[in-house]
Design an enzyme around this catalytic site. Structure first.
Site, mmCIF file in Angstrom:
data_model
loop_
_atom_site.group_PDB
_atom_site.id
_atom_site.type_symbol
_atom_site.label_atom_id
_atom_site.label_comp_id
_atom_site.label_asym_id
_atom_site.label_seq_id
_atom_site.Cartn_x
_atom_site.Cartn_y
_atom_site.Cartn_z
ATOM 1 N N ARG A 152 0.855 -1.192 0.000
ATOM 2 C CA ARG A 152 0.000 0.000 0.000
ATOM 3 C C ARG A 152 0.890 1.241 0.000
ATOM 4 N NH1 ARG A 152 -2.617 -3.278 3.992
ATOM 5 N NH2 ARG A 152 -4.525 -4.139 3.120
ATOM 6 N N SER A 177 6.570 -5.328 7.304
ATOM 7 C CA SER A 177 5.968 -6.297 8.229
ATOM 8 C C SER A 177 6.770 -7.588 8.351
ATOM 9 C CB SER A 177 4.546 -6.600 7.780
ATOM 10 O OG SER A 177 3.842 -5.403 7.649
ATOM 11 N N ASP A 223 4.574 -3.374 11.162
ATOM 12 C CA ASP A 223 3.139 -3.046 11.113
ATOM 13 C C ASP A 223 2.509 -2.971 12.508
ATOM 14 O OD1 ASP A 223 3.491 -5.795 11.310
ATOM 15 O OD2 ASP A 223 1.879 -6.325 9.933
HETATM 16 C C1 BGC Z 1 6.219 -10.885 10.884
HETATM 17 C C2 BGC Z 1 6.009 -9.662 11.736
HETATM 18 C C3 BGC Z 1 4.711 -8.972 11.361
HETATM 19 C C4 BGC Z 1 3.556 -9.975 11.398
HETATM 20 C C5 BGC Z 1 2.224 -9.351 11.012
HETATM 21 C C6 BGC Z 1 4.984 -11.779 10.899
HETATM 22 O O1 BGC Z 1 5.119 -12.813 9.993
HETATM 23 O O2 BGC Z 1 7.328 -11.615 11.334
HETATM 24 O O3 BGC Z 1 7.087 -8.771 11.607
HETATM 25 O O4 BGC Z 1 4.471 -7.946 12.265
HETATM 26 O O5 BGC Z 1 3.831 -11.034 10.512
HETATM 27 O O6 BGC Z 1 2.251 -8.837 9.739
#
Ligand code: BGC
Length: 449
Positions: free
Chosen positions: A71, A134, A187
Site C-alpha cells: 500500500r 511487516s 506493522d
Molecule cells: C512478521 C512480523 C509482522 C507480522 C504481522 C509476521 O510474519 O514476522 O514482523 O508484524 O507477521 O504482519
C-alpha cells in the site's frame, strides 16, 4: 466422522492449566528477550523514542509492505488525533515472493513512482517517507533496520542481513526519485503509534492477518540488552517465534501443525504464528480434510487442486463458517464444491466441517489471548501499569476483523484468562483498522519535535 471429530477436538482443545502454563512461559520468554539478544522472543527495540501526542501535523508519503499487499499512501496528520489518507493498493505478485529480494524493493519503488504520477500527489513533493515493513528487522535507529529473515511463506533471496531502508532508498534513487526514508516501522508498531495518536491510553497492538505479531510500550530500563535514551520505548515482540527452538516443546503442536511446519518455507520457525495467523489456518483445515479423504470419509472432486498446499484459504474457511452460522446452505455448498474441492456433503458432514473450522479458529484465539495476557501481566509486575489502570490493545488484520465472532471471543478469552468478567476486565481490545501507515507518519512527526 463422530469419533474422528472427538480426536480432533482432544488435539485442538487447550485445558485451563495448559493455558496458564503457556501464559507464564510467554511472560518468562518475553522477559528473557528483553535481557538478551538470542532469546526465543526477539523483543526488538524499535528506536521509537517519542510517542505521538495526537497534536502532530504534516503530510507524509507512506509505504506499507505486508505479506499480501503493498500500500502506498499520502497521509495528512491533522492534529487532535485526526488524519486523512489517499492510498493505492496492489497485491504482491507470488513470483516476487520467492525471487531476488532486491526485486521486491524495485517493485515498491516502481509503485511509488506510479503513485506520484497523480498530479495532486506530485504537487505535494518533496515528502518524507515512512516505511511500514511487516517482517523482523534489527534496528539501530528509527531509519535503519537489518532484515533478520522473511516470514508468511516469503522466501526472497539475497537481502537477509541488509538494511531495508538502504534497499528502498537505492531503488528510489535508481528511478531518480529523491525521497528520504525517515522511519522504518513494523506493522504492529505502526498500528500502535497510530492508535496512541488517537488515544494515548493505548499500550499494545496486535496484528492478526496473514501473519501475527504484537508490539507494546515498555519502560526503557527493562530493555537490559540495549541502551535507550528515553523513559519509554516501543518493543516489537515478534511473537510468531514463541515455541521455536530445538529443545522446546511448549506449544501443543498437533500432527497437522508438525506437517505444515515441515513443508513450510521456514521449518522450525514461527511456530506460534503458524498456529494463529491467516496464512496458515486454511492450510491446517485442508490438512484435516485431506486426512478425512484418506480415511474414506470424504471425497475430493478435484484431486490436483485439493492436494496443492494452501489451496484452501483462511478467507474461504471463514466464509464457510460464517455461512454455516447464518444457515446459508447455498453458500456452504458452493464453498465445499469450488473452494474445498469436495464432492457434495450431507448435513452432518457439513456440521462436522464447521466444527473443525471452529476448533482451528478457537485455538488461534486462545493462543493469541495468552500473548496479550502475558504482556499485561509483565506490565503490571514492572509497574508500568497500575492494577486498576485500563490496558487498551489495538487490533488489526483480516482474521480479527472478519473471522466470524473472532473479536468477541478473543475479548472474552482474555478476561477468562485474567480470571475476571468482561464488565470488570481492565484489558480492552479495540479495532484499529488499517492504521499502520498512519503510525509510520506519526513516527516521523513525533520524532521531529
Ligand atoms: C512478521 C512480523 C509482522 C507480522 C504481522 C509476521 O510474519 O514476522 O514482523 O508484524 O507477521 O504482519
Amino acid at each position: 466422522m463422530e469419533s474422528y471429530l472427538g480426536t480432533i477436538k482432544s488435539e485442538f482443545t487447550l485445558s485451563k492449566s495448559k493455558l496458564q502454563e503457556l501464559t507464564e512461559e510467554f511472560q518468562k520468554q518475553l522477559e528473557i528477550g528483553l535481557k538478551c539478544t538470542d532469546g526465543m522472543l526477539k523483543a526488538l527495540p524499535t528506536f521509537v523514542y517519542d510517542l505521538p501526542k495526537g497534536n502532530e501535523v504534516g503530510k507524509f508519503l507512506t509505504v506499507d509492505l505486508g505479506g499480501t499487499n503493498l500500500r502506498i499512501g499520502l497521509v495528512e496528520l491533522l492534529g487532535n488525533g485526526k488524519f486523512v489518507i489517499k492510498k493505492d493498493s496492489s497485491v504482491v505478485p507470488d513470483d516476487l515472493k520467492c525471487g531476488s529480494g532486491r526485486e521486491i524493493f524495485e517493485f515498491i519503488a516502481c509503485n511509488i513512482e506510479k503513485f506520484l504520477e497523480h498530479p495532486e500527489i506530485e504537487a505535494e513533493l518533496p515528502l518524507k517517507l515512512g516505511f511500514t515493513f511487516s517482517f523482523p528487522v534489527e534496528q539501530k535507529s528509527l531509519a535503519h533496520g537489518r532484515i533478520l529473515g522473511w516470514s508468511k511463506e516469503i522466501d526472497a533471496k539475497d537481502v537477509i542481513g541488509l538494511d531495508a531502508v538502504s534497499l528502498l532508498q537505492s531503488a528510489l534513487h535508481s528511478r531518480g526519485l529523491n525521497i528520504a526514508v525517515e522511519a522504518l516501522v513494523n506493522d504492529t508498531v505502526g498500528t500502535l503509534l497510530a492508535q496512541i495518536y488517537r488515544d494515548d491510553r493505548t499500550k499494545m497492538s496486535v496484528i492478526l492477518g496473514t501473519g501475527s505479531n504484537a508490539a507494546y510500550v515498555e519502560k526503557s530500563s527493562q530493555v537490559i540488552k540495549t541502551k535507550i535514551d528515553s523513559d519509554v520505548t516501543v518493543i516489537n515482540i515478534e511473537w510468531g517465534s514463541f515455541g521455536d527452538g530445538t529443545n522446546t516443546n511448549i506449544l501443543p503442536i498437533t500432527r497437522f501443525d508438525f506437517r505444515l511446519d515441515n513443508e513450510s518455507k521456514n521449518p522450525g520457525l514461527q511456530k506460534y504464528e503458524k498456529m494463529i495467523s491467516g496464512m496458515y489456518l486454511g492450510e491446517i483445515f485442508r490438512l484435516i480434510i485431506s486426512e478425512l479423504v484418506e480415511l474414506g470419509i470424504l471425497v475430493w472432486n478435484d484431486e490436483i487442486k485439493s492436494t496443492t498446499p494452501y489451496s484452501i484459504k483462511t478467507k474461504h474457511m471463514s466464509q464457510f463458517h460464517e455461512a454455516f452460522i447464518s444457515n446459508n446452505k447455498i453458500l456452504c455448498n458452493n464453498l465445499i464444491k469450488y473452494k474445498f474441492n469436495l464432492n457434495p456433503l450431507c448435513d452432518s458432514d457439513i456440521l462436522a466441517l464447521s466444527k473443525i473450522a471452529e476448533m482451528i479458529s478457537l485455538r488461534s484465539c486462545y493462543l493469541c489471548a495468552i500473548g496479550i495476557v502475558a504482556v499485561h501481566r509483565h506490565l503490571l509486575k514492572t509497574n508500568l501499569l497500575g492494577s486498576n489502570e485500563m490496558f487498551s490493545v489495538a487490533l488489526d488484520g483480516a482474521l480479527y476483523q472478519r473471522y466470524p465472532n473472532y473479536s468477541k471471543i478473543l475479548q472474552n478469552l482474555v478476561c477468562e484468562l485474567d480470571g475476571v468478567g468482561v464488565e470488570v476486565c481492565r484489558v480492552v481490545l479495540v479495532m484499529a483498522e488499517d492504521l499502520s501507515s498512519i503510525g509510520a507518519a506519526a513516527a516521523i512527526a513525533a520524532a521531529k519535535k
